[in-house]
Write a protein that holds these residues in place. Structure first.
Motif: not given
Length: 250
Positions: A129-133, A148-150, A154-156
């Protein structure tokens, strides 16, 4: 494709699929589904309905998963406490930015290893994904650092009490309704299978309602649902999936 009967079964797959749809779409008990089928002239016991769920629910879940359209690139994750057989478990859930459930996983712990297992499960089915909330549970951040792939995602982090992660918070509500209708969950494996199919059926009806509000939108071939077909008895039925026919053909 003809509506054939599975091996050593009295009813065709359309009837079995209709019963599964009622049970997983609405907060009904197996005895409630038994009465609804009786009104349509189908004499079946609640024990038979239980056996149908055990045998066909995993196959139907996999079939619906392959028919779903491509999901969004923004993940919303949350975990909620659920008791299974009187033992405290944690139900991990992920939805996209449109509110569709990506996956669920029932685990006994709420730690880094549990969060990592859930991320690995999601990455096995979906693109990065692009963003993880998430909420401010530290296990999410620790798990992201171990995959590693994460690292570049962006982690919100949001505050759960502020309802900033409302998409996934609202997705928990049908699960609570089903839990009350069944007077609690009894076994972990059956609960995982039940909630997995319940999530897929809920996604299906969300798309059906969206198409009814926007009739100009044409559904894609991949997102055409086996539940979105009427039968002569009324209501919706499940078109016999190829996997079911190959595995349970008589």
């Amino acid at each position: 494709m003809t509506d054939r009967k599975p091996y050593r079964h009295r009813f065709p797959l359309s009837v079995i699929g209709y019963a599964l749809r009622l049970y997983h779409r609405f907060p009904l008990s197996q005895r409630d589904v038994q009465e609804l089928l009786h009104e349509r002239g189908v004499q079946v016991s609640h024990e038979t309905l239980r056996q149908w769920n055990i045998k066909f629910a995993p196959l139907l879940t996999e079939e619906l998963r392959h028919r779903e359209p491509r999901r969004g690139s923004r993940w919303h994750l949350d975990e909620v406490c659920a008791k299974v057989g009187g033992v405290k478990h944690w139900l991990w859930r992920a939805v996209d930015e449109y509110g569709d459930v990506l996956d669920i996983l029932l685990q006994e712990h709420r730690d880094t290893q549990a969060a990592k297992s859930f991320f690995v499960r999601l990455l096995g089915e979906y693109d990065v994904p692009e963003v993880i909330h998430t909420d401010k549970l530290w296990s999410y951040g620790a798990a992201l650092r171990e995959i590693p792939v994460l690292h570049d995602v962006e982690h919100v982090q949001v505050v759960s009490t502020a309802r900033c992660n409302n998409l996934v918070e609202q997705s928990h509500r049908p699960t609570r309704q089903q839990e009350r209708s069944q007077l609690g969950f009894k076994r972990r494996k059956r609960t995982q299978e039940f909630l997995a199919l319940h999530a897929r059926v809920s996604n299906l009806h969300r798309h059906a309602n969206h198409r009814s509000r926007h009739p100009q939108t044409k559904p894609s071939i991949r997102s055409s649902s086996p539940l979105a077909r009427g039968d002569a008895a009324g209501g919706l039925r499940i078109k016999p999936p190829a996997a079911l026919l190959r595995r349970h053909s008589g």
